[in-house]
Write an enzyme that holds these catalytic residues in place. Sequence first.
Site, PDB file in Angstrom:
ATOM      1  N   LYS A 161       0.869  -1.191   0.000  1.00 64.96           N
ATOM      2  CA  LYS A 161       0.000   0.000   0.000  1.00 64.96           C
ATOM      3  C   LYS A 161       0.895   1.227   0.000  1.00 64.96           C
ATOM      4  O   LYS A 161       1.823   1.324   0.806  1.00 64.96           O
ATOM      5  CB  LYS A 161      -0.891  -0.054   1.234  1.00 64.96           C
ATOM      6  CG  LYS A 161      -1.446   1.256   1.737  1.00 64.96           C
ATOM      7  CD  LYS A 161      -2.536   1.004   2.772  1.00 64.96           C
ATOM      8  CE  LYS A 161      -2.502   2.021   3.889  1.00 64.96           C
ATOM      9  NZ  LYS A 161      -3.558   1.798   4.888  1.00 64.96           N
ATOM     10  N   LYS A 163       1.221   5.303   0.372  1.00 67.17           N
ATOM     11  CA  LYS A 163       0.597   6.539   0.834  1.00 67.17           C
ATOM     12  C   LYS A 163       0.739   7.571  -0.272  1.00 67.17           C
ATOM     13  O   LYS A 163       1.819   7.680  -0.881  1.00 67.17           O
ATOM     14  CB  LYS A 163       1.315   7.035   2.097  1.00 67.17           C
ATOM     15  CG  LYS A 163       1.089   6.134   3.281  1.00 67.17           C
ATOM     16  CD  LYS A 163      -0.332   6.294   3.768  1.00 67.17           C
ATOM     17  CE  LYS A 163      -0.591   5.560   5.049  1.00 67.17           C
ATOM     18  NZ  LYS A 163      -1.976   5.683   5.494  1.00 67.17           N
ATOM     19  N   ASP A 238     -11.729   4.143   5.435  1.00 68.08           N
ATOM     20  CA  ASP A 238     -11.044   3.954   6.713  1.00 68.08           C
ATOM     21  C   ASP A 238     -11.595   5.005   7.683  1.00 68.08           C
ATOM     22  O   ASP A 238     -12.550   4.740   8.433  1.00 68.08           O
ATOM     23  CB  ASP A 238      -9.519   4.107   6.476  1.00 68.08           C
ATOM     24  CG  ASP A 238      -8.683   4.137   7.745  1.00 68.08           C
ATOM     25  OD1 ASP A 238      -9.226   3.892   8.834  1.00 68.08           O
ATOM     26  OD2 ASP A 238      -7.458   4.405   7.667  1.00 68.08           O
ATOM     27  N   LYS A 262     -10.383  -1.045  11.786  1.00 66.18           N
ATOM     28  CA  LYS A 262      -9.394  -0.833  12.851  1.00 66.18           C
ATOM     29  C   LYS A 262     -10.170  -0.804  14.149  1.00 66.18           C
ATOM     30  O   LYS A 262     -11.054   0.051  14.316  1.00 66.18           O
ATOM     31  CB  LYS A 262      -8.693   0.514  12.678  1.00 66.18           C
ATOM     32  CG  LYS A 262      -7.735   0.606  11.507  1.00 66.18           C
ATOM     33  CD  LYS A 262      -7.172   2.005  11.414  1.00 66.18           C
ATOM     34  CE  LYS A 262      -6.192   2.134  10.260  1.00 66.18           C
ATOM     35  NZ  LYS A 262      -5.966   3.545   9.901  1.00 66.18           N
ATOM     36  N   GLY A 290      -3.888  -0.853  10.300  1.00 62.65           N
ATOM     37  CA  GLY A 290      -2.875  -0.773  11.352  1.00 62.65           C
ATOM     38  C   GLY A 290      -2.605   0.664  11.713  1.00 62.65           C
ATOM     39  O   GLY A 290      -2.864   1.576  10.920  1.00 62.65           O
TER      40      GLY A 290
HETATM   41  O1  NPG Z   1       1.482  -0.713   9.371  1.00 61.31           O
HETATM   42  O2  NPG Z   1       0.427  -0.129  11.171  1.00 61.31           O
HETATM   43  C1  NPG Z   1       0.843   0.089  10.032  1.00 61.31           C
HETATM   44  C2  NPG Z   1       0.550   1.413   9.399  1.00 61.31           C
HETATM   45  C3  NPG Z   1      -0.532   1.316   8.394  1.00 61.31           C
HETATM   46  O3  NPG Z   1      -0.734   3.096   6.876  1.00 61.31           O
HETATM   47  C4  NPG Z   1      -0.989   2.655   7.970  1.00 61.31           C
HETATM   48  N1  NPG Z   1      -1.643   3.345   8.877  1.00 61.31           N
HETATM   49  O4  NPG Z   1      -3.863   5.764   7.647  1.00 61.31           O
HETATM   50  O5  NPG Z   1      -4.044   3.657   7.921  1.00 61.31           O
HETATM   51  C5  NPG Z   1      -3.424   4.709   8.075  1.00 61.31           C
HETATM   52  C6  NPG Z   1      -2.062   4.692   8.720  1.00 61.31           C
HETATM   53  C7  NPG Z   1      -1.963   5.366  10.048  1.00 61.31           C
HETATM   54  C8  NPG Z   1      -0.837   5.195  10.807  1.00 61.31           C
HETATM   55  C9  NPG Z   1      -2.936   6.143  10.551  1.00 61.31           C
HETATM   56  C10 NPG Z   1      -0.683   5.789  12.049  1.00 61.31           C
HETATM   57  C11 NPG Z   1      -2.805   6.753  11.776  1.00 61.31           C
HETATM   58  C12 NPG Z   1      -1.672   6.565  12.531  1.00 61.31           C
END
Ligand code: NPG
Length: 369
Positions: A161, A163, A238, A262, A290
């Site tokens: 994935k 960003k 999400d 989540k 996550g």
């Molecule tokens: O591997 O835990 C992981 C990170 C996955 O991209 C990820 N998390 O937007 O989903 C999200 C993002 C995130 C991370 C959001 C930290 C908020 C805090």
Amino acid sequence: MSRIRSLELRLISQPLVRPFRTSFGEDTTKDAILLRMETDDAEGWGECVAGPEPGYSEEFNEEAWITLRDHLAPRILGADVSSEELTNAFAGVRGHPMAKATVEMALLDAELRGAGRSLSEHLGGERDRVACGVSVGITPTVEDLLQQVEGYLAEGYRRIKLKIEPGTDVERVRAVREAHPDILLSVDANAAYSLEDVDVFRALDELGLLMIEQPLSYEDLLRHAKLQRELRTPLCLDESIRSAADAAAAIELGACRIVNIKQGRVGGLLEARRIHDLALAAGVPVWCGGMLETGIGRAANLALAALPGFTLPGDTSASRRYFREDLTDPFVLDQDGTMAVPTGPGLGVVPHGDRIERATVRLERLGKS
Ligand code: NPG
């Protein structure tokens, strides 16, 4: 049922192995609240997914601490309350799903440790291993991105994935797609775009993506439904899904075709399971998101991801993707891109006391132990 005797709140800070940048900010450390609960029967641990800033949601550590200490703890300390009854116990506190989920995780852990059952078994998990993906933050250059993706694929991750944010999107994603024509590839915008950017999404629509995650504002289901009608690529929500009611509305409106679950964002594992159940009934695939959790929260995510509707690889990556040293025994990715679901009682992990002490920057005990 057993009485909740005491709670211990800790703010921990752990360096990340590499900075994690999203459209809403950059993290170089993992700063999270941990909750240790003592009941008459057992102890339990919970991890709060809030971060230091209100960038992903309104909740953040300073505020979650106050919510936990001054508003949630007094409603349960000294009481005989079960995890099923928490929603009622917290009815006077509106919102704050991440703080509430922390208490639920600790209470479930204590209850299930007391009963000798694993969380996965309790939730209805059907697999002992789950397929894992990895989320790659926004990198300084395309070369860095390609190198990171290469490394993660070599480790076995089954879905990548990326960003994205306005200005750092189509070109980057195309470069990864050209280098890896056959991998499961998705993008996550963390709500950074508007419908004015439809051309970006049309271009992404040509790249054979598994999904486009949370392109528009978290408050805007209607425009997600409009965008979904323009695209072949499934949208995944999400930030917009904070409850089972939100998930039902999003699915009925056609605002997404995939849901990221989540537990922290939706107020706990039991609400997460309700979302799973309704998505499964509607034929909508889900996967486990996550929030850069330590081994404590990761154990809960893996238990959830073992449910049958979690048919897509989650952001449930190995400990070493985040930390040089996790707070629990490390979670390890098998070369086939799967990870074992913990089978021990409760969360099935025991935090290492010395590591927790070293990571703690703030501590407060509530109630009598
Ligand atoms: O591997 O835990 C992981 C990170 C996955 O991209 C990820 N998390 O937007 O989903 C999200 C993002 C995130 C991370 C959001 C930290 C908020 C805090």
